[in-house]
Structure formats: C-alpha cells, structure tokens
Scaffold this motif. Structure first.
Motif, PDB file in Angstrom:
ATOM      1  N   ALA A  27     -21.851  24.905 -11.558  1.00 61.31           N
ATOM      2  CA  ALA A  27     -21.094  25.547 -12.526  1.00 61.31           C
ATOM      3  C   ALA A  27     -19.510  24.984 -12.467  1.00 61.31           C
ATOM      4  CB  ALA A  27     -21.303  26.471 -12.228  1.00 61.31           C
ATOM      5  N   ASP A  28     -19.256  25.220 -13.257  1.00 63.72           N
ATOM      6  CA  ASP A  28     -18.150  24.132 -13.782  1.00 63.72           C
ATOM      7  C   ASP A  28     -16.823  24.047 -12.594  1.00 63.72           C
ATOM      8  OD1 ASP A  28     -18.837  23.942 -16.672  1.00 63.72           O
ATOM      9  OD2 ASP A  28     -17.937  25.551 -17.245  1.00 63.72           O
ATOM     10  N   HIS A  29     -16.889  25.079 -12.458  1.00 65.99           N
ATOM     11  CA  HIS A  29     -15.834  25.443 -11.299  1.00 65.99           C
ATOM     12  C   HIS A  29     -17.061  25.099  -9.591  1.00 65.99           C
ATOM     13  CE1 HIS A  29     -18.651  28.976 -10.316  1.00 65.99           C
ATOM     14  NE2 HIS A  29     -18.038  29.242  -9.281  1.00 65.99           N
ATOM     15  N   ALA A  30     -17.880  24.620  -9.486  1.00 62.43           N
ATOM     16  CA  ALA A  30     -18.389  24.420  -8.035  1.00 62.43           C
ATOM     17  C   ALA A  30     -19.487  23.175  -8.116  1.00 62.43           C
ATOM     18  CB  ALA A  30     -19.404  25.764  -7.095  1.00 62.43           C
ATOM     19  N   GLY A  31     -19.709  22.460  -7.299  1.00 61.60           N
ATOM     20  CA  GLY A  31     -20.883  21.681  -6.695  1.00 61.60           C
ATOM     21  C   GLY A  31     -21.355  21.515  -5.040  1.00 61.60           C
ATOM     22  N   VAL A  32     -21.901  20.297  -5.357  1.00 63.36           N
ATOM     23  CA  VAL A  32     -22.584  19.971  -3.861  1.00 63.36           C
ATOM     24  C   VAL A  32     -22.828  18.910  -3.740  1.00 63.36           C
ATOM     25  CG1 VAL A  32     -23.889  22.740  -3.284  1.00 63.36           C
ATOM     26  CG2 VAL A  32     -24.890  20.815  -4.345  1.00 63.36           C
ATOM     27  N   ALA A  33     -22.744  18.308  -2.786  1.00 58.46           N
ATOM     28  CA  ALA A  33     -22.961  17.426  -1.644  1.00 58.46           C
ATOM     29  C   ALA A  33     -23.999  17.192  -1.108  1.00 58.46           C
ATOM     30  CB  ALA A  33     -21.826  16.547  -1.761  1.00 58.46           C
ATOM     31  N   LEU A  34     -25.304  16.877  -0.748  1.00 56.52           N
ATOM     32  CA  LEU A  34     -26.999  16.951   0.513  1.00 56.52           C
ATOM     33  C   LEU A  34     -26.798  15.486   0.987  1.00 56.52           C
ATOM     34  CD1 LEU A  34     -29.665  15.708  -0.760  1.00 56.52           C
ATOM     35  CD2 LEU A  34     -28.905  17.466  -3.116  1.00 56.52           C
ATOM     36  N   ALA A  35     -27.103  16.034   2.024  1.00 51.86           N
ATOM     37  CA  ALA A  35     -27.490  15.086   3.317  1.00 51.86           C
ATOM     38  C   ALA A  35     -29.057  15.434   3.804  1.00 51.86           C
ATOM     39  CB  ALA A  35     -26.688  14.742   3.940  1.00 51.86           C
ATOM     40  N   GLY A  36     -29.902  14.754   3.183  1.00 50.14           N
ATOM     41  CA  GLY A  36     -31.173  14.840   3.953  1.00 50.14           C
ATOM     42  C   GLY A  36     -32.962  14.781   3.155  1.00 50.14           C
ATOM     43  N   LEU A  37     -33.381  16.050   3.339  1.00 49.15           N
ATOM     44  CA  LEU A  37     -34.219  15.633   1.799  1.00 49.15           C
ATOM     45  C   LEU A  37     -33.551  15.993   0.907  1.00 49.15           C
ATOM     46  CD1 LEU A  37     -37.119  14.774   2.078  1.00 49.15           C
ATOM     47  CD2 LEU A  37     -37.884  17.004   2.153  1.00 49.15           C
ATOM     48  N   THR A  38     -34.082  14.957  -0.168  1.00 53.82           N
ATOM     49  CA  THR A  38     -33.223  14.927  -1.156  1.00 53.82           C
ATOM     50  C   THR A  38     -33.985  15.959  -2.020  1.00 53.82           C
ATOM     51  OG1 THR A  38     -32.605  12.800  -1.373  1.00 53.82           O
ATOM     52  CG2 THR A  38     -32.302  13.808  -3.503  1.00 53.82           C
ATOM     53  N   ALA A  39     -35.611  16.315  -2.120  1.00 51.62           N
ATOM     54  CA  ALA A  39     -36.081  16.780  -3.309  1.00 51.62           C
ATOM     55  C   ALA A  39     -36.092  18.494  -2.677  1.00 51.62           C
ATOM     56  CB  ALA A  39     -37.514  16.798  -3.002  1.00 51.62           C
ATOM     57  N   ASP A  40     -35.863  18.284  -0.928  1.00 49.64           N
ATOM     58  CA  ASP A  40     -34.964  20.067  -0.964  1.00 49.64           C
ATOM     59  C   ASP A  40     -33.880  20.269  -1.732  1.00 49.64           C
ATOM     60  OD1 ASP A  40     -37.620  20.225   0.517  1.00 49.64           O
ATOM     61  OD2 ASP A  40     -36.949  20.497   2.228  1.00 49.64           O
ATOM     62  N   GLY A  41     -33.142  19.578  -1.448  1.00 51.19           N
ATOM     63  CA  GLY A  41     -31.384  19.627  -2.046  1.00 51.19           C
ATOM     64  C   GLY A  41     -31.516  19.801  -3.756  1.00 51.19           C
ATOM     65  N   ARG A  42     -32.619  18.906  -3.758  1.00 49.38           N
ATOM     66  CA  ARG A  42     -32.463  18.879  -5.514  1.00 49.38           C
ATOM     67  C   ARG A  42     -33.132  21.153  -6.097  1.00 49.38           C
ATOM     68  NH1 ARG A  42     -35.694  15.506  -6.269  1.00 49.38           N
ATOM     69  NH2 ARG A  42     -38.113  15.928  -6.934  1.00 49.38           N
ATOM     70  N   VAL A  43     -34.442  21.535  -4.915  1.00 47.80           N
ATOM     71  CA  VAL A  43     -34.696  22.397  -5.773  1.00 47.80           C
ATOM     72  C   VAL A  43     -33.344  23.474  -4.966  1.00 47.80           C
ATOM     73  CG1 VAL A  43     -35.881  24.418  -4.801  1.00 47.80           C
ATOM     74  CG2 VAL A  43     -36.832  21.962  -4.626  1.00 47.80           C
ATOM     75  N   LEU A  44     -32.214  23.844  -4.012  1.00 45.58           N
ATOM     76  CA  LEU A  44     -31.780  24.350  -3.973  1.00 45.58           C
ATOM     77  C   LEU A  44     -30.414  24.144  -4.730  1.00 45.58           C
ATOM     78  CD1 LEU A  44     -31.500  23.819   0.259  1.00 45.58           C
ATOM     79  CD2 LEU A  44     -32.475  25.817  -1.251  1.00 45.58           C
ATOM     80  N   SER A  45     -30.208  23.026  -5.099  1.00 46.43           N
ATOM     81  CA  SER A  45     -28.940  22.894  -6.436  1.00 46.43           C
ATOM     82  C   SER A  45     -29.273  23.952  -7.870  1.00 46.43           C
ATOM     83  CB  SER A  45     -29.072  21.696  -6.460  1.00 46.43           C
ATOM     84  OG  SER A  45     -30.114  21.271  -7.078  1.00 46.43           O
ATOM     85  N   ARG A  46     -31.005  23.853  -8.210  1.00 45.82           N
ATOM     86  CA  ARG A  46     -31.289  24.631  -9.217  1.00 45.82           C
ATOM     87  C   ARG A  46     -31.052  25.869  -8.453  1.00 45.82           C
ATOM     88  NH1 ARG A  46     -36.343  23.148  -9.330  1.00 45.82           N
ATOM     89  NH2 ARG A  46     -36.145  21.414  -9.886  1.00 45.82           N
ATOM     90  N   PHE A  47     -31.179  26.265  -7.462  1.00 48.32           N
ATOM     91  CA  PHE A  47     -31.517  28.039  -7.620  1.00 48.32           C
ATOM     92  C   PHE A  47     -29.619  27.913  -7.442  1.00 48.32           C
ATOM     93  CE2 PHE A  47     -29.767  30.281  -4.100  1.00 48.32           C
ATOM     94  CZ  PHE A  47     -30.301  31.922  -3.659  1.00 48.32           C
ATOM     95  N   LEU A  48     -29.174  27.680  -7.066  1.00 48.54           N
ATOM     96  CA  LEU A  48     -27.423  28.167  -6.767  1.00 48.54           C
ATOM     97  C   LEU A  48     -26.906  27.794  -8.867  1.00 48.54           C
ATOM     98  CD1 LEU A  48     -25.591  25.038  -4.061  1.00 48.54           C
ATOM     99  CD2 LEU A  48     -26.603  28.256  -4.207  1.00 48.54           C
ATOM    100  N   ARG A  49     -27.703  27.101  -9.195  1.00 43.32           N
ATOM    101  CA  ARG A  49     -27.319  27.019 -10.614  1.00 43.32           C
ATOM    102  C   ARG A  49     -27.803  27.990 -10.914  1.00 43.32           C
ATOM    103  NH1 ARG A  49     -29.145  22.260 -11.960  1.00 43.32           N
ATOM    104  NH2 ARG A  49     -27.589  21.147 -11.311  1.00 43.32           N
ATOM    105  N   ASN A  50     -28.583  28.648 -11.329  1.00 45.50           N
ATOM    106  CA  ASN A  50     -29.455  30.233 -12.024  1.00 45.50           C
ATOM    107  C   ASN A  50     -27.964  31.556 -11.054  1.00 45.50           C
ATOM    108  OD1 ASN A  50     -31.471  28.487 -13.081  1.00 45.50           O
ATOM    109  ND2 ASN A  50     -32.944  28.457 -11.257  1.00 45.50           N
ATOM    110  N   GLU A  51     -28.147  31.124 -10.046  1.00 48.61           N
ATOM    111  CA  GLU A  51     -27.432  32.027  -9.533  1.00 48.61           C
ATOM    112  C   GLU A  51     -25.861  32.414 -10.315  1.00 48.61           C
ATOM    113  OE1 GLU A  51     -27.658  34.174  -6.530  1.00 48.61           O
ATOM    114  OE2 GLU A  51     -29.929  33.658  -7.510  1.00 48.61           O
ATOM    115  N   CYS A  52     -25.557  30.766 -10.374  1.00 48.24           N
ATOM    116  CA  CYS A  52     -24.051  31.408 -10.944  1.00 48.24           C
ATOM    117  C   CYS A  52     -23.994  31.902 -12.260  1.00 48.24           C
ATOM    118  CB  CYS A  52     -23.929  29.599 -10.915  1.00 48.24           C
ATOM    119  SG  CYS A  52     -22.588  29.120  -9.700  1.00 48.24           S
TER     120      CYS A  52
END
Length: 279
Positions: A67-92
């Motif tokens: 969102a405008d006020h938040a972001g994430v950086a990820l380490a590990g399985l990038t595909a899982d991180g992409r799904v979780l970042s989309r989840f966070l975007r929807n929550e915002c």
C-alpha cells in the motif's frame, strides 16, 4: 527418504514437541537471498540482494509494495511470497474501503501471521516457505516486523533474513542504537552496507540490490512506499566506496611525525638466527 516418521505431516508432533514440516519451511527462508530491514522514528527501509539462477536469466523481485504506507521484502520461496503480498494488498484495500483509513502496520502483520498459522493446523496444507519483512508507517510512527512461516511475528528496530544474514545482523547490532535518529539517507547507506556484508566478496552494485523506503516528511505528509532508482543507488554506493578509500584526517600529521623521528638503529642479527633463505 524422510528425516524420520514424524515429518510426513505438518500436524504430527514428534515426541520432542516439534513440527518438522514447520522447521523445514523455516530452513527454506535461510536458503533464500538476503533481505534487510531497518527503521528510524519516521522512516523504514527495506533492502534485498538480487540473485539470478544463471547468467542468462533476470533476478526475481524480492521487494513488493503493499500500500502507500507499507511494503514487504521476502526471503525463501518467491512464489509463496508473491501470493502473500497479494493477500496483504487485498487486506489493505478492503480496510481502506470500509474504514476510509490505512490499515495499521501491526494489524497488517497480525493478519499475515494468522494466515501462516492456519497452514500449521491443516493436514492438507503445507507451511508457506517464505519469511517476510513488513515495513510501514502509521500514526504511531515507522514499524518493522518479521513474519515467520510458523505464524510468529516480531517487531524489530533492524533485522536481516536469508542466506548469510548473520553477517548483516552483526553489522546492524553494532549500530542499531542510533537508528532512531537517522535521516533517510543514513538508513539507506546502512541498509546497503548490511547487504554488502552478505555478498561475501562480491562487488555491490545497483544491479544486484533493491532498496525501498517509506516515511513521513517534515511537513507531516506521508512519503509513499517506493523503490529507489538504480541510478540513485549507484551514486550512494560510489560515495560510500570513495569515503572508505579516503585516508583518515589525521593520517598526514602522523606521517609528518614519523618523518621527523630519527631512524632507528638496526639491531645485529642473533648468532643462531636463520639465514634469510631458510625462513
């Protein structure tokens, strides 16, 4: 084939009280490329090392805007991180639509932790093999959280995850007490220095790292979460290297003092000293 008879299912406890599938997911985080996060009172910075599978491929994104006020950086399985970042975007987006206000960073990290924890209680699911650094800004200031595949989350002043992250943690532990008063440029420089510690001799350039920042300006308005341009990153790296190569300010005075001192008399070699060719 398996480590033991207790690691075939995420819901099976070992006699020692361990869930091996969750531990395997946490090990996947340690195998990912390094990510660093640090914050001051008004700004938060995320940095990630870009690693490609081979010379012919591009690197995968490691830093995502939520969102405008938040972001994430990820380490590990990038595909899982992409799904979780989309989840966070929807929550915002949903929170902003209902309440007409940005989602607090602490609640954002909590919802991510709840989603990860569900995967440790369902036999037909597996834990997410990715760790996320969540950086953001809300009414209480800048925040940095680490979300673990186990469903735990912790708030930090500065933290590093991924491969060879211990070197970055050691660097941050030596300096974190001053971070609260840092300017955005100082945060970016320390983030780059921490990423450099994880490269093990590889030269740090704008092509093998990504930097993002979010914060509050002096007039009180929010500076949205944004990626720093590669040209700007390279300028900062060049200035850091120039500062490292510059001699200390008292070096000329020390050289003059050494030049004024009389030369020391050479000591005669000992009788039983070895010949130069025998050393």
């Amino acid at each position: 084939m398996f480590r033991n008879q207790y690691d075939t299912d995420v819901t099976t406890w070992s006699p020692a009280g361990r869930l091996f599938q969750v531990e395997y997911a946490m090990e996947a985080v340690k195998q990912g490329s390094a990510c660093v996060g640090l914050r001051s009172a008004t700004h938060a910075v995320l940095a990630a090392a870009n690693k490609s599978n081979n010379e012919l491929s591009s690197h995968q994104r490691k830093v995502f805007r939520v969102a405008d006020h938040a972001g994430v950086a990820l380490a590990g399985l990038t595909a899982d991180g992409r799904v979780l970042s989309r989840f966070l975007r929807n929550e915002c987006i949903n929170h902003a639509f209902v309440y007409d206000a940005p989602l607090p960073v602490s609640r954002l990290a909590l919802r991510l932790a709840d989603k990860a924890q569900v995967c440790t209680q369902r036999s037909w699911k597996r834990p997410y093999g990715v760790g996320l650094l969540v950086a953001g800004l809300d009414e209480s200031g800048a925040h940095l959280y680490y979300n673990c595949p186990s469903g735990n989350y912790f708030e930090y002043q500065a933290f590093a995850i991924g491969s060879r992250s211990q070197a970055a943690k050691t660097y941050l532990e030596r300096r974190f007490e001053k971070f609260n008063d840092y300017t955005p440029d100082q945060l970016i420089r320390d983030a780059l220095s921490a990423i450099k510690e994880t490269l093990q001799g590889e030269k740090l350039t704008s092509s093998n790292c990504t930097i993002a920042i979010v914060g509050r300006k002096e007039d009180g308005t929010v500076d949205p979460f944004s990626m720093i341009d590669a040209t700007r990153i390279q300028e900062i790296i060049d200035s850091m290297e120039a500062a490292d190569e510059a001699p200390p300010a008292d070096a000329p005075a020390m050289q003059e003092d050494a030049g004024d001192a009389p030369p020391a008399a050479a000591e005669p070699p000992a009788a039983d000293a070895p010949a130069p060719m025998d050393i």
